[in-house]
Design an enzyme around this catalytic site. Structure first.
Site, PDB file in Angstrom:
ATOM      1  N   LYS A 113       0.825  -1.207   0.000  1.00  0.00           N
ATOM      2  CA  LYS A 113       0.000   0.000   0.000  1.00  0.00           C
ATOM      3  C   LYS A 113       0.859   1.256   0.000  1.00  0.00           C
ATOM      4  CE  LYS A 113      -4.339  -1.772   1.761  1.00  0.00           C
ATOM      5  NZ  LYS A 113      -5.405  -1.701   2.770  1.00  0.00           N
ATOM      6  N   LYS A 195      -4.435 -11.124  -6.743  1.00  0.00           N
ATOM      7  CA  LYS A 195      -5.677 -11.583  -6.122  1.00  0.00           C
ATOM      8  C   LYS A 195      -6.846 -10.664  -6.493  1.00  0.00           C
ATOM      9  CE  LYS A 195      -6.073  -9.386  -1.698  1.00  0.00           C
ATOM     10  NZ  LYS A 195      -6.626  -9.427  -0.380  1.00  0.00           N
ATOM     11  N   LYS A 198     -10.983  -5.752  -3.845  1.00  0.00           N
ATOM     12  CA  LYS A 198     -12.124  -4.839  -3.889  1.00  0.00           C
ATOM     13  C   LYS A 198     -11.707  -3.409  -4.163  1.00  0.00           C
ATOM     14  CE  LYS A 198     -13.109  -5.425   1.090  1.00  0.00           C
ATOM     15  NZ  LYS A 198     -12.436  -4.425   1.859  1.00  0.00           N
TER      16      LYS A 198
HETATM   17  P1  AMP Z   1     -10.249  -7.267   2.201  1.00  0.00           P
HETATM   18  O1  AMP Z   1     -11.069  -7.353   0.968  1.00  0.00           O
HETATM   19  O2  AMP Z   1      -8.783  -7.191   1.898  1.00  0.00           O
HETATM   20  O3  AMP Z   1     -10.718  -6.242   3.196  1.00  0.00           O
HETATM   21  O4  AMP Z   1     -10.419  -8.661   2.932  1.00  0.00           O
HETATM   22  C1  AMP Z   1     -11.550  -9.078   3.663  1.00  0.00           C
HETATM   23  C2  AMP Z   1     -11.458 -10.562   3.927  1.00  0.00           C
HETATM   24  O5  AMP Z   1     -11.606 -11.290   2.705  1.00  0.00           O
HETATM   25  C3  AMP Z   1     -10.100 -10.995   4.510  1.00  0.00           C
HETATM   26  O6  AMP Z   1     -10.291 -12.091   5.360  1.00  0.00           O
HETATM   27  C4  AMP Z   1      -9.335 -11.387   3.297  1.00  0.00           C
HETATM   28  O7  AMP Z   1      -8.281 -12.257   3.590  1.00  0.00           O
HETATM   29  C5  AMP Z   1     -10.431 -12.033   2.437  1.00  0.00           C
HETATM   30  N1  AMP Z   1     -10.121 -11.869   1.013  1.00  0.00           N
HETATM   31  C6  AMP Z   1      -9.943 -10.701   0.350  1.00  0.00           C
HETATM   32  N2  AMP Z   1      -9.675 -10.894  -0.943  1.00  0.00           N
HETATM   33  C7  AMP Z   1      -9.668 -12.241  -1.120  1.00  0.00           C
HETATM   34  C8  AMP Z   1      -9.446 -13.082  -2.243  1.00  0.00           C
HETATM   35  N3  AMP Z   1      -9.183 -12.594  -3.455  1.00  0.00           N
HETATM   36  N4  AMP Z   1      -9.522 -14.422  -2.055  1.00  0.00           N
HETATM   37  C9  AMP Z   1      -9.800 -14.942  -0.846  1.00  0.00           C
HETATM   38  N5  AMP Z   1     -10.017 -14.213   0.259  1.00  0.00           N
HETATM   39  C10 AMP Z   1      -9.953 -12.870   0.136  1.00  0.00           C
END
Ligand code: AMP
Ligand code: TRP
Length: 328
Positions: A113, A195, A198
């Site tokens: 980041k 990955k 969002k």
């Molecule tokens: P974030 O979107 O980074 O705020 O992540 C929220 C939750 O979703 C966390 O537990 C992440 O590890 C999980 N997560 C986010 N993106 C992915 C992805 N592409 N695949 C699997 N888990 C994800």
């Protein structure tokens, strides 16, 4: 035997996608009746990156609604907004006094980041993991179900709990990560080597939980594939492996079975069926989401914050006492 305590959270920034659902929320739903649960909308983490106020408000409520629509039962889970419980930033400060610059500088999420911002990177992005550690440690959490990318933050949380206990006596529970082996990392539809995220500015790279069926069909039809035409799981086929993973997790059919089913068939047919699998999997979720009443959700969140506060205040009291901070 008393139940183990689970804590997890998601930031209300950007659009929640099937990676969040398959990698995180679905595991929470599955575990919820065997454990005692805290699921938080971590708005104070979201503001480590500049947020538009109206959007932040909307996204915060949206994440809470996603928790509920995904099937988290408010009777089994304390669902709340992080900023409603002021012990989170309070404890984060205390933990920051126990954390080393070097530890935070090694966090890969920070390095990603911070990118090329150099000296102009926000301090909140740097201390982010101490707030996450506070979230977890306030509730005497045993298990933290997350995607793989969060493992390093949980390692740090464990180190901080142990450091506190060594310095001030046994006070904090040392938590463990729970990382799902399949689906822990759903990849971008536009680039199977990064990955699904969002914060990706290109909506075509993710399937949002609220995408309409025709949008899902279009996104999957346009998803990047690998060279060669066979539908096989393996390191030389990252795009198809990712699609097979999504297919498996949304249909329940094993990956070898899917490979067998699509042997000799083209990508087009595979993608068409995959889209239907995703749509069917999300349908009950989307129906529940549409039926939720905002006022009712806000009431549940207020109730969740009350319950969370009671536990967090108790931990803070213990922590302060151990450290020699004079009680108010
Ligand atoms: P974030 O979107 O980074 O705020 O992540 C929220 C939750 O979703 C966390 O537990 C992440 O590890 C999980 N997560 C986010 N993106 C992915 C992805 N592409 N695949 C699997 N888990 C994800
Ligand atoms: N940092 C996590 C993420 O970006 C979100 C988060 C904040 C979290 N506090 C937490 C996850 C506590 C688990 C436990 O995904």
């Amino acid at each position: 035997m008393s139940k183990k305590t689970v804590f997890s959270g998601i930031q209300p920034s950007g659009v929640l996608h099937i990676g969040n659902y398959l990698g995180a929320i679905q595991n929470w739903v599955r575990m919820q009746h065997e454990t005692e649960n805290y699921f938080c909308v971590v708005d104070l983490h979201a503001i480590t990156v500049r947020q538009d106020p109206a959007e932040l408000r909307e996204n915060t409520l949206r994440v809470a609604k996603i928790y509920l629509a995904a099937g988290l039962d408010p009777k089994a889970c304390t669902i709340f907004i992080q900023s409603h419980v002021k012990e989170h930033p309070e404890f984060a400060w205390i933990l920051a006094t126990l954390t080393y610059m070097g530890e935070l500088g090694r966090m890969t999420q920070f390095k990603d980041k911070a990118g090329t911002k150099g000296e102009n990177v926000g301090v909140g992005l740097f201390t982010y993991p101490t707030l996450m550690a506070a979230d977890i440690l306030l509730y005497d959490t045993h298990l933290v179900p997350v995607g793989e990318d969060q493992k390093q933050h949980i390692e740090l949380t464990r180190d901080l709990a142990l450091r506190f206990n060594n310095a001030f006596g046994a006070t904090l529970v040392v938590p463990e990560p729970v990382i799902r082996t399949v689906g822990a990392r759903i990849m971008s539809l536009g680039d199977p080597l990064s990955k699904m995220s969002k914060s990706d500015p290109r909506p075509a790279t993710y399937i949002a939980l609220t995408d309409a069926p025709e949008v899902i069909r279009k996104k999957i039809a346009r998803a990047v594939t690998d060279s060669g035409a066979d539908i096989r799981f393996g390191p030389e086929k990252p795009a198809i492996s990712n699609l097979l993973t999504i297919f498996h997790l949304t249909s329940g059919t094993s990956i070898p079975e899917l490979e067998r089913r699509y042997r000799g068939k083209g990508y087009a047919e595979f993608k068409r069926d995959l889209a239907e699998s995703v749509i069917e999997h999300l349908r009950p979720f989307q129906e529940r989401y549409a039926a939720l009443d905002d006022a009712e959700v806000l009431r549940l969140l207020a109730d969740g914050a009350d319950r969370a506060r009671a536990v967090a205040a108790c931990t803070m009291h213990r922590v302060k006492e151990r450290m020699g901070l004079v009680p108010a």
